[in-house]
Design a protein around this motif. Structure first.
Motif, PDB file in Angstrom:
ATOM      1  N   MET A 244       0.830  -1.195   0.000  1.00 40.74           N
ATOM      2  CA  MET A 244       0.000   0.000   0.000  1.00 40.74           C
ATOM      3  C   MET A 244       0.874   1.259   0.000  1.00 40.74           C
ATOM      4  O   MET A 244       0.633   2.211  -0.751  1.00 40.74           O
ATOM      5  CB  MET A 244      -0.921  -0.003   1.221  1.00 40.74           C
ATOM      6  CG  MET A 244      -1.853   1.179   1.296  1.00 40.74           C
ATOM      7  SD  MET A 244      -2.847   1.157   2.798  1.00 40.74           S
ATOM      8  CE  MET A 244      -3.930  -0.192   2.407  1.00 40.74           C
ATOM      9  N   GLY A 245       1.909   1.255   0.846  1.00 44.48           N
ATOM     10  CA  GLY A 245       2.828   2.387   0.892  1.00 44.48           C
ATOM     11  C   GLY A 245       3.553   2.588  -0.420  1.00 44.48           C
ATOM     12  O   GLY A 245       3.754   3.719  -0.862  1.00 44.48           O
ATOM     13  N   TYR A 246       3.942   1.486  -1.060  1.00 43.28           N
ATOM     14  CA  TYR A 246       4.624   1.569  -2.361  1.00 43.28           C
ATOM     15  C   TYR A 246       3.735   2.296  -3.374  1.00 43.28           C
ATOM     16  O   TYR A 246       4.194   3.187  -4.078  1.00 43.28           O
ATOM     17  CB  TYR A 246       4.974   0.167  -2.868  1.00 43.28           C
ATOM     18  CG  TYR A 246       5.653   0.170  -4.211  1.00 43.28           C
ATOM     19  CD1 TYR A 246       7.025   0.366  -4.304  1.00 43.28           C
ATOM     20  CD2 TYR A 246       4.935  -0.011  -5.387  1.00 43.28           C
ATOM     21  CE1 TYR A 246       7.663   0.381  -5.530  1.00 43.28           C
ATOM     22  CE2 TYR A 246       5.556   0.005  -6.613  1.00 43.28           C
ATOM     23  CZ  TYR A 246       6.916   0.197  -6.688  1.00 43.28           C
ATOM     24  OH  TYR A 246       7.546   0.217  -7.906  1.00 43.28           O
ATOM     25  N   GLY A 247       2.458   1.937  -3.416  1.00 41.32           N
ATOM     26  CA  GLY A 247       1.529   2.611  -4.323  1.00 41.32           C
ATOM     27  C   GLY A 247       1.407   4.091  -4.005  1.00 41.32           C
ATOM     28  O   GLY A 247       1.347   4.931  -4.908  1.00 41.32           O
ATOM     29  N   ILE A 248       1.365   4.418  -2.729  1.00 45.12           N
ATOM     30  CA  ILE A 248       1.303   5.822  -2.318  1.00 45.12           C
ATOM     31  C   ILE A 248       2.580   6.545  -2.734  1.00 45.12           C
ATOM     32  O   ILE A 248       2.543   7.646  -3.275  1.00 45.12           O
ATOM     33  CB  ILE A 248       1.076   5.937  -0.794  1.00 45.12           C
ATOM     34  CG1 ILE A 248      -0.309   5.430  -0.416  1.00 45.12           C
ATOM     35  CG2 ILE A 248       1.267   7.386  -0.322  1.00 45.12           C
ATOM     36  CD1 ILE A 248      -0.528   5.271   1.080  1.00 45.12           C
ATOM     37  N   GLY A 249       3.729   5.923  -2.487  1.00 42.98           N
ATOM     38  CA  GLY A 249       5.012   6.542  -2.813  1.00 42.98           C
ATOM     39  C   GLY A 249       5.185   6.826  -4.294  1.00 42.98           C
ATOM     40  O   GLY A 249       5.712   7.871  -4.678  1.00 42.98           O
TER      41      GLY A 249
ATOM     42  N   CYS B  43       7.846   2.351   4.955  1.00 45.55           N
ATOM     43  CA  CYS B  43       8.827   1.609   4.158  1.00 45.55           C
ATOM     44  C   CYS B  43       8.416   1.606   2.696  1.00 45.55           C
ATOM     45  O   CYS B  43       9.216   1.888   1.808  1.00 45.55           O
ATOM     46  CB  CYS B  43       8.946   0.171   4.652  1.00 45.55           C
ATOM     47  SG  CYS B  43       9.514  -0.010   6.337  1.00 45.55           S
ATOM     48  N   GLY B  44       7.163   1.278   2.451  1.00 44.51           N
ATOM     49  CA  GLY B  44       6.666   1.220   1.084  1.00 44.51           C
ATOM     50  C   GLY B  44       6.649   2.579   0.409  1.00 44.51           C
ATOM     51  O   GLY B  44       6.974   2.693  -0.777  1.00 44.51           O
ATOM     52  N   ILE B  45       6.269   3.610   1.153  1.00 40.39           N
ATOM     53  CA  ILE B  45       6.230   4.960   0.579  1.00 40.39           C
ATOM     54  C   ILE B  45       7.624   5.373   0.118  1.00 40.39           C
ATOM     55  O   ILE B  45       7.800   5.871  -0.999  1.00 40.39           O
ATOM     56  CB  ILE B  45       5.658   5.978   1.581  1.00 40.39           C
ATOM     57  CG1 ILE B  45       4.167   5.726   1.797  1.00 40.39           C
ATOM     58  CG2 ILE B  45       5.905   7.412   1.109  1.00 40.39           C
ATOM     59  CD1 ILE B  45       3.536   6.555   2.906  1.00 40.39           C
ATOM     60  N   ILE B  46       8.611   5.173   0.959  1.00 38.70           N
ATOM     61  CA  ILE B  46       9.978   5.568   0.606  1.00 38.70           C
ATOM     62  C   ILE B  46      10.489   4.738  -0.570  1.00 38.70           C
ATOM     63  O   ILE B  46      11.068   5.262  -1.518  1.00 38.70           O
ATOM     64  CB  ILE B  46      10.899   5.459   1.826  1.00 38.70           C
ATOM     65  CG1 ILE B  46      10.484   6.494   2.861  1.00 38.70           C
ATOM     66  CG2 ILE B  46      12.359   5.634   1.432  1.00 38.70           C
ATOM     67  CD1 ILE B  46      11.078   6.289   4.221  1.00 38.70           C
TER      68      ILE B  46
ATOM     69  N   ALA C 153      16.650   1.999  -6.860  1.00 42.35           N
ATOM     70  CA  ALA C 153      16.114   0.780  -6.257  1.00 42.35           C
ATOM     71  C   ALA C 153      16.451   0.787  -4.773  1.00 42.35           C
ATOM     72  O   ALA C 153      17.553   1.158  -4.385  1.00 42.35           O
ATOM     73  CB  ALA C 153      16.711  -0.447  -6.935  1.00 42.35           C
ATOM     74  N   ALA C 154      15.504   0.381  -3.962  1.00 43.56           N
ATOM     75  CA  ALA C 154      15.733   0.349  -2.520  1.00 43.56           C
ATOM     76  C   ALA C 154      14.871  -0.739  -1.893  1.00 43.56           C
ATOM     77  O   ALA C 154      13.805  -1.059  -2.393  1.00 43.56           O
ATOM     78  CB  ALA C 154      15.402   1.701  -1.909  1.00 43.56           C
ATOM     79  N   ASP C 155      15.360  -1.285  -0.801  1.00 44.79           N
ATOM     80  CA  ASP C 155      14.609  -2.255  -0.007  1.00 44.79           C
ATOM     81  C   ASP C 155      14.564  -1.684   1.401  1.00 44.79           C
ATOM     82  O   ASP C 155      15.598  -1.526   2.040  1.00 44.79           O
ATOM     83  CB  ASP C 155      15.314  -3.611  -0.044  1.00 44.79           C
ATOM     84  CG  ASP C 155      14.581  -4.659   0.755  1.00 44.79           C
ATOM     85  OD1 ASP C 155      13.358  -4.532   0.924  1.00 44.79           O
ATOM     86  OD2 ASP C 155      15.232  -5.604   1.221  1.00 44.79           O
ATOM     87  N   VAL C 156      13.382  -1.355   1.869  1.00 42.84           N
ATOM     88  CA  VAL C 156      13.245  -0.635   3.130  1.00 42.84           C
ATOM     89  C   VAL C 156      12.612  -1.542   4.172  1.00 42.84           C
ATOM     90  O   VAL C 156      11.556  -2.110   3.933  1.00 42.84           O
ATOM     91  CB  VAL C 156      12.369   0.624   2.949  1.00 42.84           C
ATOM     92  CG1 VAL C 156      12.332   1.446   4.222  1.00 42.84           C
ATOM     93  CG2 VAL C 156      12.835   1.443   1.765  1.00 42.84           C
ATOM     94  N   THR C 157      13.253  -1.688   5.320  1.00 45.83           N
ATOM     95  CA  THR C 157      12.698  -2.487   6.413  1.00 45.83           C
ATOM     96  C   THR C 157      13.001  -1.813   7.744  1.00 45.83           C
ATOM     97  O   THR C 157      13.926  -1.013   7.847  1.00 45.83           O
ATOM     98  CB  THR C 157      13.295  -3.911   6.447  1.00 45.83           C
ATOM     99  OG1 THR C 157      14.707  -3.808   6.535  1.00 45.83           O
ATOM    100  CG2 THR C 157      12.915  -4.707   5.216  1.00 45.83           C
ATOM    101  N   PHE C 158      12.236  -2.164   8.765  1.00 50.39           N
ATOM    102  CA  PHE C 158      12.492  -1.673  10.113  1.00 50.39           C
ATOM    103  C   PHE C 158      13.456  -2.617  10.812  1.00 50.39           C
ATOM    104  O   PHE C 158      13.313  -3.824  10.719  1.00 50.39           O
ATOM    105  CB  PHE C 158      11.205  -1.617  10.941  1.00 50.39           C
ATOM    106  CG  PHE C 158      10.392  -0.393  10.705  1.00 50.39           C
ATOM    107  CD1 PHE C 158      10.637   0.762  11.418  1.00 50.39           C
ATOM    108  CD2 PHE C 158       9.384  -0.404   9.763  1.00 50.39           C
ATOM    109  CE1 PHE C 158       9.881   1.893  11.203  1.00 50.39           C
ATOM    110  CE2 PHE C 158       8.622   0.726   9.538  1.00 50.39           C
ATOM    111  CZ  PHE C 158       8.868   1.875  10.257  1.00 50.39           C
TER     112      PHE C 158
END
Length: 198
Positions: free
Chosen positions: A47-52, A133-136, A146-151
């Motif tokens: 969902m965040g990826y779509g927003i980003g 994470c997804g937004i960024i 390209a990025a892979d974002v995790t907490f």
């Protein structure tokens, strides 16, 4: 009838508290819909990826930032302009390696957890703010990074501070990161590729 020339579009701001409470309701509903925390985390990231991917256009139109020529410039823009514009906070930035492709964004306050005291019972693997994470990730991919974002750490999981990590494909998981105990979240950013060099 003629339209006024050069009229700026009107932007309606949503009340921050309403957004935070709505996000909390969304996460609560996802916890009811999905048994596994990993599924909820994946849904929030997607969902965040779509927003980003959509937010980057709005950001570029409204912020009038120029072309960035380095990773550190991009991360500074994310921290100083994007976070301020959309969340009302300005994280501090630290570079974590000599290649200048690993960064931490340290948020003294995370608005998404403002009304959250703890994770739901039995949801210890839930990454409550995985939407970030997804937004960024989505926004960076729209500017060809390209990025892979995790907490890594999250205040809601008993860690102080929270750590958000964006690893390079060759980077091994990090342990033992310590910073000020007053920090809610650290956003750890490693960009993987940048067209035209870095």
């Amino acid at each position: 009838m003629s339209r006024p020339a050069h009229r700026r579009p009107e932007y309606h701001k949503i009340n921050k508290d309403l957004f935070v409470l709505t996000y909390g309701a969304l996460v609560a509903q996802l916890c009811k819909d999905y048994e596994k925390d990993e599924d909820v985390n994946q849904y929030l990231d997607k969902m965040g990826y779509g927003i980003g991917t959509r937010l980057v256009e709005d950001f570029l139109a409204r912020s009038c930032v120029g072309r960035c020529h380095s990773y550190s410039e991009i991360i500074d823009i994310i921290a100083q302009v994007a976070f301020k514009m959309y969340l009302g906070i300005t994280p501090s930035v630290t570079c974590n390696n000599s290649s200048k492709n690993e960064f931490s964004l340290i948020l003294e306050k995370n608005p998404l957890v403002e009304f959250v005291e703890e994770l739901p019972a039995g949801r210890s693997s839930l990454c409550y703010c995985n939407l970030l994470c997804g937004i960024i990730r989505g926004a960076l991919e729209m500017v060809h990074l390209a990025a892979d974002v995790t907490f890594l750490q999250d205040r809601l999981k008993g860690h102080n501070p929270g750590v958000l990590f964006i690893p390079d494909e060759s980077t091994k998981p990090r342990t033992g990161i310590t910073v000020s105990p007053s920090v809610d979240l650290i956003l750890y950013v490693i960009t993987l590729s940048m067209p035209g060099g870095g």
